[in-house]
Design an enzyme around this catalytic site. Structure first.
Site, PDB file in Angstrom:
ATOM      1  N   TYR A   1       0.811  -1.211   0.000  1.00  0.00           N
ATOM      2  CA  TYR A   1       0.000   0.000   0.000  1.00  0.00           C
ATOM      3  C   TYR A   1       0.852   1.272   0.000  1.00  0.00           C
ATOM      4  O   TYR A   1       0.362   2.343  -0.334  1.00  0.00           O
ATOM      5  CB  TYR A   1      -0.934   0.049   1.217  1.00  0.00           C
ATOM      6  CG  TYR A   1      -1.932  -1.077   1.315  1.00  0.00           C
ATOM      7  CD1 TYR A   1      -2.156  -1.956   0.253  1.00  0.00           C
ATOM      8  CD2 TYR A   1      -2.649  -1.281   2.484  1.00  0.00           C
ATOM      9  CE1 TYR A   1      -3.067  -2.995   0.368  1.00  0.00           C
ATOM     10  CE2 TYR A   1      -3.566  -2.324   2.604  1.00  0.00           C
ATOM     11  CZ  TYR A   1      -3.765  -3.174   1.541  1.00  0.00           C
ATOM     12  OH  TYR A   1      -4.670  -4.203   1.657  1.00  0.00           O
TER      13      TYR A   1
ATOM     14  N   HIS B   1       0.531 -11.679   1.523  1.00  0.00           N
ATOM     15  CA  HIS B   1      -0.529 -10.897   0.884  1.00  0.00           C
ATOM     16  C   HIS B   1      -1.323 -11.696  -0.151  1.00  0.00           C
ATOM     17  O   HIS B   1      -2.533 -11.537  -0.276  1.00  0.00           O
ATOM     18  CB  HIS B   1       0.062  -9.643   0.251  1.00  0.00           C
ATOM     19  CG  HIS B   1      -0.913  -8.517   0.127  1.00  0.00           C
ATOM     20  ND1 HIS B   1      -0.528  -7.198   0.035  1.00  0.00           N
ATOM     21  CD2 HIS B   1      -2.268  -8.489   0.070  1.00  0.00           C
ATOM     22  CE1 HIS B   1      -1.596  -6.422  -0.066  1.00  0.00           C
ATOM     23  NE2 HIS B   1      -2.651  -7.182  -0.056  1.00  0.00           N
TER      24      HIS B   1
ATOM     25  N   ILE C   1     -12.818  -5.144   7.458  1.00  0.00           N
ATOM     26  CA  ILE C   1     -11.894  -3.999   7.462  1.00  0.00           C
ATOM     27  C   ILE C   1     -12.304  -2.999   6.376  1.00  0.00           C
ATOM     28  O   ILE C   1     -11.567  -2.790   5.405  1.00  0.00           O
ATOM     29  CB  ILE C   1     -10.431  -4.455   7.277  1.00  0.00           C
ATOM     30  CG1 ILE C   1     -10.295  -5.480   6.131  1.00  0.00           C
ATOM     31  CG2 ILE C   1      -9.884  -5.021   8.566  1.00  0.00           C
ATOM     32  CD1 ILE C   1      -8.852  -5.763   5.752  1.00  0.00           C
TER      33      ILE C   1
ATOM     34  N   LYS D   1     -12.603   0.272   4.300  1.00  0.00           N
ATOM     35  CA  LYS D   1     -11.641   1.360   4.160  1.00  0.00           C
ATOM     36  C   LYS D   1     -12.364   2.664   3.861  1.00  0.00           C
ATOM     37  O   LYS D   1     -13.403   2.695   3.196  1.00  0.00           O
ATOM     38  CB  LYS D   1     -10.650   1.059   3.041  1.00  0.00           C
ATOM     39  CG  LYS D   1     -11.252   1.080   1.642  1.00  0.00           C
ATOM     40  CD  LYS D   1     -10.213   0.796   0.579  1.00  0.00           C
ATOM     41  CE  LYS D   1     -10.775   0.932  -0.831  1.00  0.00           C
ATOM     42  NZ  LYS D   1     -11.106   2.324  -1.182  1.00  0.00           N
ATOM     43  N   SER D   2     -11.816   3.752   4.373  1.00  0.00           N
ATOM     44  CA  SER D   2     -12.311   5.082   4.050  1.00  0.00           C
ATOM     45  C   SER D   2     -11.316   6.099   4.565  1.00  0.00           C
ATOM     46  O   SER D   2     -10.591   5.839   5.535  1.00  0.00           O
ATOM     47  CB  SER D   2     -13.683   5.338   4.679  1.00  0.00           C
ATOM     48  OG  SER D   2     -14.162   6.628   4.300  1.00  0.00           O
ATOM     49  N   VAL D   3     -11.278   7.256   3.912  1.00  0.00           N
ATOM     50  CA  VAL D   3     -10.496   8.384   4.422  1.00  0.00           C
ATOM     51  C   VAL D   3     -11.424   9.527   4.826  1.00  0.00           C
ATOM     52  O   VAL D   3     -10.964  10.604   5.188  1.00  0.00           O
ATOM     53  CB  VAL D   3      -9.472   8.888   3.372  1.00  0.00           C
ATOM     54  CG1 VAL D   3      -8.436   7.803   3.074  1.00  0.00           C
ATOM     55  CG2 VAL D   3     -10.162   9.335   2.092  1.00  0.00           C
TER      56      VAL D   3
ATOM     57  N   ARG E   1     -17.680   8.730   7.247  1.00  0.00           N
ATOM     58  CA  ARG E   1     -17.855   7.313   6.912  1.00  0.00           C
ATOM     59  C   ARG E   1     -17.139   6.427   7.914  1.00  0.00           C
ATOM     60  O   ARG E   1     -17.632   5.348   8.273  1.00  0.00           O
ATOM     61  CB  ARG E   1     -17.355   7.041   5.496  1.00  0.00           C
ATOM     62  CG  ARG E   1     -18.187   7.718   4.409  1.00  0.00           C
ATOM     63  CD  ARG E   1     -17.659   7.401   3.035  1.00  0.00           C
ATOM     64  NE  ARG E   1     -18.317   8.204   2.014  1.00  0.00           N
ATOM     65  CZ  ARG E   1     -17.932   8.264   0.747  1.00  0.00           C
ATOM     66  NH1 ARG E   1     -16.873   7.547   0.346  1.00  0.00           N
ATOM     67  NH2 ARG E   1     -18.580   9.017  -0.120  1.00  0.00           N
TER      68      ARG E   1
ATOM     69  N   ASN F   1     -19.161   3.647  10.026  1.00  0.00           N
ATOM     70  CA  ASN F   1     -18.793   2.230   9.990  1.00  0.00           C
ATOM     71  C   ASN F   1     -18.570   1.658  11.389  1.00  0.00           C
ATOM     72  O   ASN F   1     -18.777   0.464  11.614  1.00  0.00           O
ATOM     73  CB  ASN F   1     -17.535   2.018   9.144  1.00  0.00           C
ATOM     74  CG  ASN F   1     -17.778   2.224   7.663  1.00  0.00           C
ATOM     75  OD1 ASN F   1     -18.910   2.185   7.199  1.00  0.00           O
ATOM     76  ND2 ASN F   1     -16.709   2.459   6.912  1.00  0.00           N
TER      77      ASN F   1
END
Length: 261
Positions: free
Chosen positions: A54, A110, A228, A230-232, A236, A240
């Site tokens: 990432y 991964h 898991i 995801k958000s920035v 949100r 969540n």
């Protein structure tokens, strides 16, 4: 005074308990990743998932260091990319340095290296665990047959298999197979793989004064799956996490499971 939110449930791994809900950071870059993790920790998240691939471990580490939450209270996961199969130990050391920690709570392969299970790589994961650098070890995107290959070669079962997972992906046989082996199912991409406008989700959401995305996350928690999302975006991230005020009954779970039929 606002009521204290109920805690996120956990499930036991060999090296400690993992919260069933965490913050994913795939495609979270630069300061966005830093701000997202810092906000999540302030909001009450205690589980953060990243990966070498990432490119944001440094930003995640920065947030961990600046947060008021003690490091030992946060479950931190990262992952080894297959291209680093010939430098496993170096990759782990780089992850620890970038994350600013002396151990990982969970380290995952991964995805299978060139499509192969690679027990030789898994042996190095076991060694890292035995040294105390990693508390639990697991895999991502592995089939049940590949997990069996690792166990046959090393005698050590992955604690987790992190796979794409959502109500649409629900497969009772896969759930049973992982459970029989003592492998916890951890899902990623819970929303983009689901039709959030499906009537069953909108109806159940309305019944609980929740959103379809919250129902999807509650479905994970009530089944014992790790999620898991995801958000920035702070709103949100907060939404969540706000899934502890309701639970789904057996009939609701079954109706949602049927989306995977």
């Amino acid at each position: 005074m606002a009521p204290t939110p109920a805690p996120i449930p956990t499930v036991s791994l060999p090296g400690g308990d993992i919260p069933l809900l965490g913050l994913g950071t795939w495609q979270s870059e630069g300061d966005d990743a830093y701000r997202a993790v810092l906000h999540a920790l302030e909001a009450g998240y205690r589980h953060v998932d990243t990966a070498t691939a990432y490119g944001n471990q440094g930003q995640v580490g920065r947030a961990l260091a600046e947060s008021a939450v003690p490091r030992d209270d946060v479950f931190v996961t990262t992952k080894l990319p297959p291209k680093n199969a010939d430098r496993v130990r170096q990759t782990l050391e780089e992850s620890l340095e970038q994350l600013g920690t002396d151990h990982l709570d969970l380290w995952l392969v991964h995805w299978p290296v060139d499509g192969d299970a690679r027990p030789d790589v898994w042996e190095q994961f076991v060694a890292a665990r035995d040294e105390g650098l990693v508390r639990s070890i697991g895999v991502s995107n592995y089939s049940v047959a590949q997990i069996d290959e690792l166990v046959a070669a090393t005698g050590v079962t992955p604690a987790i298999d992190q796979i794409p997972w959502s109500p649409t992906d629900y497969d009772a046989d896969l759930v049973a197979a992982l459970h029989a082996r003592g492998v916890v199912l951890e899902g990623y991409s819970p929303f983009k793989r689901t039709d959030l406008d499906a009537p069953v989700l909108t109806e159940i959401a309305a019944a609980h004064d929740a959103t379809p995305t919250q129902v999807v996350l509650r479905w994970h928690l009530d089944h014992g799956f790790v999620a898991i999302p995801k958000s920035v975006h702070p709103e949100r991230i907060d939404a969540n996490l706000d899934v502890t005020g309701f639970t789904l009954d057996a009939d609701e779970l079954a109706r949602i499971d049927a989306l995977g039929a």
